[in-house]
Enzyme design. Structure first.
Site, PDB file in Angstrom:
ATOM      1  N   ASP A  60       0.824  -1.214   0.000  1.00 29.06           N
ATOM      2  CA  ASP A  60       0.000   0.000   0.000  1.00 29.06           C
ATOM      3  C   ASP A  60       0.855   1.260   0.000  1.00 29.06           C
ATOM      4  O   ASP A  60       0.318   2.367  -0.102  1.00 29.06           O
ATOM      5  CB  ASP A  60      -0.953   0.008   1.208  1.00 29.06           C
ATOM      6  CG  ASP A  60      -0.221  -0.087   2.531  1.00 29.06           C
ATOM      7  OD1 ASP A  60       0.376  -1.147   2.794  1.00 29.06           O
ATOM      8  OD2 ASP A  60      -0.245   0.879   3.312  1.00 29.06           O
ATOM      9  N   ASN A  61       2.176   1.095   0.084  1.00 30.28           N
ATOM     10  CA  ASN A  61       3.091   2.232  -0.003  1.00 30.28           C
ATOM     11  C   ASN A  61       3.886   2.216  -1.305  1.00 30.28           C
ATOM     12  O   ASN A  61       4.948   2.831  -1.394  1.00 30.28           O
ATOM     13  CB  ASN A  61       4.071   2.233   1.173  1.00 30.28           C
ATOM     14  CG  ASN A  61       3.393   2.524   2.496  1.00 30.28           C
ATOM     15  OD1 ASN A  61       2.326   3.109   2.523  1.00 30.28           O
ATOM     16  ND2 ASN A  61       4.012   2.092   3.583  1.00 30.28           N
TER      17      ASN A  61
END
Length: 505
Positions: free
Chosen positions: A261-262
């Site tokens: 998610d990063n």
């Protein structure tokens, strides 16, 4: 009547400038909501370079109460459509389920001279995706992101940007009570691998296709005409991510929390948390105090990116073909992922050749680079300083190399490498003065070491905000000699060894 000075004019982008394309995807992708705002906001710092990217005047923020309120989460400009997006992802290699913008809020997407840019607040309060968090950011995390995202930009590394930051007396509880702050982030898109994982994991294939079509149309139009657009996208993201990793490794930058998610679908550095630049060169360095097993150690970053790309590929399976059980699909996916290693190696070697001042390419250059890095690692030599002093290496007989040589305990080991390096330079008839000048334009003198950020944070916590702006200015010229900033390029103090950063940083 003469016009008032620009700094006294109220500033706001025209309502018609807000295009808000992501907001047109529909409620499955986000929750529309207002920021929580903060009491008594004040400016912390601003980036003139980022304002220029938006086509804004450099002094857009001066004496501008409306802008201060908007970028603290207390108000909106006409045309803004604030929302928090939903995504999922793998954190430290484990499926974490639904995540989302827990402390970020997209204010809207703005047409600029450099194309549409999303404007996002970080730290503006709770969203439906905050997962028991308060949705706030504090001075230390805000200052670190502001400084580092702009520093990486000026170093030529693909990254999200930071327009400005504000602060407020609102107390925020972390390990202790801290002052609230809000950073304004800018990027063509904040879409992550995790956005695709979210819809794939939940079997929402129509929404997954909608997201794919949106990303292709807005950001990868060249992939739309491919026989399999999803595969073409995967291949392009693979290459961009590989090149990003090469930049990080050549520069000595540690991200610290490379969860899926990063990971930016555009190949940008995104989500600055427990990052760090290497002081002493240590391939095993772990910059995130929370990373107990060292998953995101410096030397592992390319491997983690490779793993994350496989997670993205898995998420794209429903829109690629008949499914993962189809052998042809598996082979096609592997073919798009396969260029990662070669792309990384080629870009890393290109960057390191430039850092060593090599104007031509020869077969044994990789061995020369590897030997240099092993020499640095063996002595934990300060990476920024050794790299910059190497810029002044001379091939002249009897040249004084002691400023560089004295960085190594084993002088004989350095001498052996130095002789090999000098011979390599002589093979291409390298002219010392020309090479030295060229190297100083690609090897930075100034990077955001942890102790520099910490000093700025401590001053800001005492109410002295000027150091943040000063350091931002220094980092905007990382290759230049800046006589007034020599201390920022010096060896880190002994106390810097004990600095720790974690996900709350």
């Amino acid at each position: 009547m003469s016009s008032p000075p620009a700094s006294s004019l109220p500033f706001a982008p025209a309502a018609s400038s807000w295009v808000n394309r992501f907001a047109q995807l529909g409620p499955a992708f986000f929750t529309e909501m207002q920021a929580s705002g903060v009491p008594s906001p004040a400016w912390l710092a601003h980036s003139p370079a980022c304002a220029q990217t938006l086509g804004w005047p450099e002094d857009w923020w001066v004496s501008n109460p409306p802008a201060l309120e908007v970028l603290s989460g207390n108000a909106l400009w006409p045309g803004m459509r604030p929302l928090a997006s939903v995504y999922s992802g793998h954190q430290f290699g484990v499926w974490a389920g639904q995540l989302g913008d827990g402390r970020a809020l997209l204010l809207g997407e703005l047409n600029t001279p450099n194309g549409p840019m999303e404007i996002q607040l970080k730290g503006a309060g709770q969203t439906p995706y905050s997962r028991m968090g308060d949705g706030r950011a504090v001075l230390r995390s805000t200052i670190r992101e502001l400084l580092c995202s702009e520093a990486l930009h000026h170093l030529g590394v693909p990254t999200t940007r930071a327009l400005c930051a504000t602060h407020s007396p609102l107390p925020v509880r972390r390990e202790r009570a801290e002052r609230a702050a809000v950073v304004t982030r800018v990027a063509p898109s904040f879409i992550r691998f995790g956005h695709f994982e979210h819809f794939a994991h939940h079997g929402l294939h129509a929404e997954l296709r909608q997201l794919l079509d949106f990303v292709l149309a807005q950001h990868f139009p060249a992939c739309q005409s491919a026989p399999q657009p999803a595969l073409a996208l995967l291949g392009e993201v693979t290459r961009r991510t590989a090149r990003l990793m090469a930049h990080w490794q050549a520069l000595g930058f540690c991200h610290g929390v490379m969860n899926t998610d990063n990971m930016s679908i555009l190949g940008l550095t995104i989500d600055y948390g427990p990052f760090g630049f290497l002081d002493g060169f240590d391939p095993h360095h772990i910059c995130n105090h929370s990373d107990e097993r060292g998953r995101y150690a410096f030397e592992r970053q390319p491997h983690v990116a490779w793993w994350n790309l496989h997670a993205l590929a898995q998420a794209l399976v429903p829109v690629i073909g008949a499914g993962l059980g189809d052998e042809a699909d598996v082979e096609a996916i592997q073919a798009e992922l396969a260029p990662f290693a070669a792309e990384f190696e080629a870009e890393f070697l290109r960057l390191m050749r430039a850092r060593l001042g090599l104007a031509t390419a020869q077969d044994d250059d990789k061995a020369l680079v590897d030997e240099w890095l092993r020499l640095l690692a063996r002595h934990h030599t300060d990476y920024p300083i050794a790299s910059r002093r190497l810029c002044h290496f001379s091939t002249a007989p009897g040249a004084d190399l002691s400023p560089l040589r004295d960085l190594f305990i084993d002088r004989d080991a350095f001498d052996a490498w130095g002789a090999r390096y000098a011979a390599r330079l002589q093979q291409e008839d390298s002219v010392d003065a020309e090479r030295q000048a060229r190297m100083c334009t690609v090897v930075p003198k100034y990077v955001l070491r942890n102790h520099l950020a910490q000093q700025a944070i401590e001053q800001a916590e005492r109410g002295e905000m000027g150091e943040v702006q000063r350091l931002l200015k220094v980092l905007s010229r990382p290759y230049d000699e800046q006589p007034d900033a020599e201390a920022d390029a010096a060896f880190p103090p002994d106390w810097a060894r004990h600095l720790e950063v974690s996900c709350s940083s």
